[in-house]
Design a protein around this motif. Structure first.
Motif, PDB file in Angstrom:
ATOM      1  N   THR A  61       0.841  -1.207   0.000  1.00  0.00           N
ATOM      2  CA  THR A  61       0.000   0.000   0.000  1.00  0.00           C
ATOM      3  C   THR A  61       0.875   1.255   0.000  1.00  0.00           C
ATOM      4  N   PHE A  62       1.914   1.260   0.836  1.00  0.00           N
ATOM      5  CA  PHE A  62       2.841   2.398   0.872  1.00  0.00           C
ATOM      6  C   PHE A  62       3.460   2.623  -0.505  1.00  0.00           C
ATOM      7  N   HIS A  63       3.842   1.538  -1.159  1.00  0.00           N
ATOM      8  CA  HIS A  63       4.486   1.647  -2.475  1.00  0.00           C
ATOM      9  C   HIS A  63       3.544   2.284  -3.500  1.00  0.00           C
ATOM     10  N   GLN A  64       2.274   1.914  -3.415  1.00  0.00           N
ATOM     11  CA  GLN A  64       1.273   2.490  -4.320  1.00  0.00           C
ATOM     12  C   GLN A  64       1.157   4.003  -4.090  1.00  0.00           C
ATOM     13  N   THR A  65       1.117   4.412  -2.816  1.00  0.00           N
ATOM     14  CA  THR A  65       1.032   5.840  -2.487  1.00  0.00           C
ATOM     15  C   THR A  65       2.272   6.577  -2.977  1.00  0.00           C
ATOM     16  N   ILE A  66       3.433   5.979  -2.762  1.00  0.00           N
ATOM     17  CA  ILE A  66       4.699   6.587  -3.200  1.00  0.00           C
ATOM     18  C   ILE A  66       4.690   6.794  -4.721  1.00  0.00           C
ATOM     19  N   SER A  67       4.172   5.813  -5.446  1.00  0.00           N
ATOM     20  CA  SER A  67       4.082   5.923  -6.915  1.00  0.00           C
ATOM     21  C   SER A  67       3.161   7.070  -7.318  1.00  0.00           C
ATOM     22  N   GLU A  68       2.043   7.208  -6.615  1.00  0.00           N
ATOM     23  CA  GLU A  68       1.084   8.279  -6.915  1.00  0.00           C
ATOM     24  C   GLU A  68       1.692   9.661  -6.700  1.00  0.00           C
ATOM     25  N   TYR A  69       2.575   9.765  -5.716  1.00  0.00           N
ATOM     26  CA  TYR A  69       3.215  11.051  -5.408  1.00  0.00           C
ATOM     27  C   TYR A  69       4.475  11.313  -6.246  1.00  0.00           C
ATOM     28  N   LYS A  70       4.819  10.344  -7.120  1.00  0.00           N
ATOM     29  CA  LYS A  70       5.981  10.504  -8.020  1.00  0.00           C
ATOM     30  C   LYS A  70       7.243  10.913  -7.241  1.00  0.00           C
ATOM     31  N   VAL A  71       7.567  10.088  -6.288  1.00  0.00           N
ATOM     32  CA  VAL A  71       8.705  10.338  -5.397  1.00  0.00           C
ATOM     33  C   VAL A  71      10.025  10.090  -6.129  1.00  0.00           C
ATOM     34  N   ASP A  72      11.023  10.943  -5.836  1.00  0.00           N
ATOM     35  CA  ASP A  72      12.347  10.809  -6.459  1.00  0.00           C
ATOM     36  C   ASP A  72      13.260   9.858  -5.690  1.00  0.00           C
ATOM     37  N   ARG A  73      13.088   9.822  -4.361  1.00  0.00           N
ATOM     38  CA  ARG A  73      14.006   9.030  -3.550  1.00  0.00           C
ATOM     39  C   ARG A  73      13.247   8.412  -2.374  1.00  0.00           C
ATOM     40  N   ILE A  74      13.553   7.146  -2.080  1.00  0.00           N
ATOM     41  CA  ILE A  74      12.937   6.444  -0.946  1.00  0.00           C
ATOM     42  C   ILE A  74      14.041   6.004   0.006  1.00  0.00           C
ATOM     43  N   ARG A  75      13.833   6.238   1.299  1.00  0.00           N
ATOM     44  CA  ARG A  75      14.704   5.601   2.289  1.00  0.00           C
ATOM     45  C   ARG A  75      13.816   4.881   3.302  1.00  0.00           C
ATOM     46  N   ALA A  76      13.985   3.567   3.375  1.00  0.00           N
ATOM     47  CA  ALA A  76      13.200   2.744   4.300  1.00  0.00           C
ATOM     48  C   ALA A  76      14.137   2.151   5.336  1.00  0.00           C
ATOM     49  N   THR A  77      13.815   2.388   6.614  1.00  0.00           N
ATOM     50  CA  THR A  77      14.661   1.864   7.692  1.00  0.00           C
ATOM     51  C   THR A  77      13.844   0.937   8.584  1.00  0.00           C
ATOM     52  N   ALA A  78      14.462  -0.183   8.958  1.00  0.00           N
ATOM     53  CA  ALA A  78      13.836  -1.140   9.877  1.00  0.00           C
ATOM     54  C   ALA A  78      14.621  -1.134  11.176  1.00  0.00           C
ATOM     55  N   THR A  79      13.888  -1.278  12.289  1.00  0.00           N
ATOM     56  CA  THR A  79      14.533  -1.166  13.598  1.00  0.00           C
ATOM     57  C   THR A  79      14.460  -2.500  14.357  1.00  0.00           C
ATOM     58  N   SER A  80      14.159  -2.458  15.631  1.00  0.00           N
ATOM     59  CA  SER A  80      14.372  -3.583  16.539  1.00  0.00           C
ATOM     60  C   SER A  80      13.766  -4.917  16.096  1.00  0.00           C
ATOM     61  N   ALA A  81      12.495  -4.921  15.704  1.00  0.00           N
ATOM     62  CA  ALA A  81      11.836  -6.198  15.387  1.00  0.00           C
ATOM     63  C   ALA A  81      12.531  -6.926  14.249  1.00  0.00           C
ATOM     64  N   VAL A  82      12.926  -6.168  13.213  1.00  0.00           N
ATOM     65  CA  VAL A  82      13.576  -6.789  12.051  1.00  0.00           C
ATOM     66  C   VAL A  82      15.028  -7.143  12.368  1.00  0.00           C
ATOM     67  N   ARG A  83      15.750  -6.224  13.043  1.00  0.00           N
ATOM     68  CA  ARG A  83      17.178  -6.506  13.267  1.00  0.00           C
ATOM     69  C   ARG A  83      17.402  -7.660  14.243  1.00  0.00           C
ATOM     70  N   SER A  84      16.426  -7.924  15.128  1.00  0.00           N
ATOM     71  CA  SER A  84      16.630  -9.008  16.097  1.00  0.00           C
ATOM     72  C   SER A  84      16.011 -10.332  15.655  1.00  0.00           C
ATOM     73  N   ALA A  85      15.180 -10.303  14.613  1.00  0.00           N
ATOM     74  CA  ALA A  85      14.461 -11.516  14.203  1.00  0.00           C
ATOM     75  C   ALA A  85      15.338 -12.425  13.344  1.00  0.00           C
ATOM     76  N   GLU A  86      15.250 -13.708  13.622  1.00  0.00           N
ATOM     77  CA  GLU A  86      15.992 -14.690  12.815  1.00  0.00           C
ATOM     78  C   GLU A  86      15.532 -14.656  11.362  1.00  0.00           C
ATOM     79  N   ASN A  87      14.248 -14.328  11.150  1.00  0.00           N
ATOM     80  CA  ASN A  87      13.726 -14.238   9.781  1.00  0.00           C
ATOM     81  C   ASN A  87      13.588 -12.788   9.320  1.00  0.00           C
ATOM     82  N   GLY A  88      14.330 -11.882   9.970  1.00  0.00           N
ATOM     83  CA  GLY A  88      14.304 -10.470   9.577  1.00  0.00           C
ATOM     84  C   GLY A  88      14.777 -10.259   8.151  1.00  0.00           C
ATOM     85  N   ASN A  89      15.866 -10.945   7.763  1.00  0.00           N
ATOM     86  CA  ASN A  89      16.381 -10.809   6.392  1.00  0.00           C
ATOM     87  C   ASN A  89      15.402 -11.388   5.372  1.00  0.00           C
TER      88      ASN A  89
END
Length: 304
Positions: A61-89
């Motif tokens: 859904t976020f990607h669809q919104t980003i496309s509608e706004y014709k964004v030039d640059r995206i930076r997505a950061t993941a924090t604790s839940a992803v960095r500590s999860a065995e299946n985060g990658n």
């Protein structure tokens, strides 16, 4: 240049789209979704299948919104839940395949640095301050003044972690409270040492739970301030303490019925209040300010 910032928190995914013109970006779009990526088994370092799927669907859904706004640059950061999860990658890879979005899993130190940059933008730092950001997976502390970041650290004592481990009663029993505070005390030894050395006089709460505190305090005073539209809010300390006492001793149903608490935070706000009160007491701080600018704004600042 049009920039999209995605913050993949343990509880909430945020999307911010801004037009970068000079040093004062114009926010074009902002939303957040209670994905609850850390639901169920965060302390087992695992993203459960239902949470995994919610995360993927949200980012589509976020990607669809980003496309509608014709964004030039995206930076997505993941924090604790992803960095500590065995299946985060695995989650990062699945997002890339489903949406094309590249997620950067940042360390706790990087997270604290970006929180500092975001809070700095709000103008809330006016003196030697301790910044506190309570997430679902981790809590970041930053000691700083107007000129520099002095010390920072991220701790795995986020509200979702502690809730899954210790929240066994309704209302929270004295035994559960003591177990939580004993655990927090063990974790935060070096924080209390650095605060004893520097003696910050004010705690700046970064968004999240502190926005809920501000909602409750302003409603109590019949101010009805639009927290989403302000950069910072100085609390009357006595008002905060009164609200904090009410939250800690309330039942789940009583909190559900309190105007100003979003559903995601109905139980986690108790954990956040306990940690905040403990830090204020141990560090001998009796002034509290909200900064509505947090990691997202720090990430945005890094892109401009």
């Amino acid at each position: 240049m049009r920039i999209a910032v995605i913050d993949l928190g343990t509880n909430t995914f945020h999307l911010l789209i801004a037009e970068a013109t000079g040093n004062d970006p114009e926010i074009l779009y902002k939303t957040n979704v209670p994905v609850k990526l850390g639901e169920g088994r965060i302390n087992d370092n695992l993203i459960i299948p239902t949470a995994f799927e919610r995360g993927i669907n949200c980012l589509k859904t976020f990607h669809q919104t980003i496309s509608e706004y014709k964004v030039d640059r995206i930076r997505a950061t993941a924090t604790s839940a992803v960095r500590s999860a065995e299946n985060g990658n695995d989650f990062v890879q699945a997002v890339k395949e489903a949406t094309g979005i590249n997620i950067e899993t940042i360390s706790g130190d990087e997270e604290a640095e970006l929180i500092y940059q975001g809070v700095k933008l709000s103008g809330a730092i006016q003196e030697l301050s301790l910044i506190m950001d309570i997430g679902g997976g981790s809590v970041e502390f930053i000691l700083c003044d107007m000129e520099q970041l002095i010390w920072k650290k991220s701790y795995n004592i986020g509200a979702a972690r502690l809730m899954q481990q210790f929240f066994k009663s309704d209302p929270l029993s004295d035994e559960d409270k003591q177990a939580i505070l004993f655990h927090v005390q063990e974790q935060l030894t070096d924080l209390f040492e650095i605060c004893e050395k520097y003696k910050p006089q004010i705690l700046i709460g970064s968004a999240g739970a502190f926005e809920t505190f501000a909602e409750l305090v302003t409603r109590k005073q019949n101010q009805f301030a639009d927290i989403a539209q302000i950069k910072s809010y100085p609390f009357n300390y006595d008002d905060y303490i009164e609200i904090a006492g009410k939250l800690i001793n309330s039942t789940h149903q009583q909190r559900v019925e309190m105007p100003g608490i979003i559903p995601l935070r109905v139980d986690m706000i108790v954990i956040a209040t306990l940690i905040t009160n403990y830090v204020l007491g141990r560090c001998k701080i009796n002034r509290l300010t909200l900064s509505t600018y947090d990691l997202k704004m720090g990430v945005l600042a890094s892109q401009i």
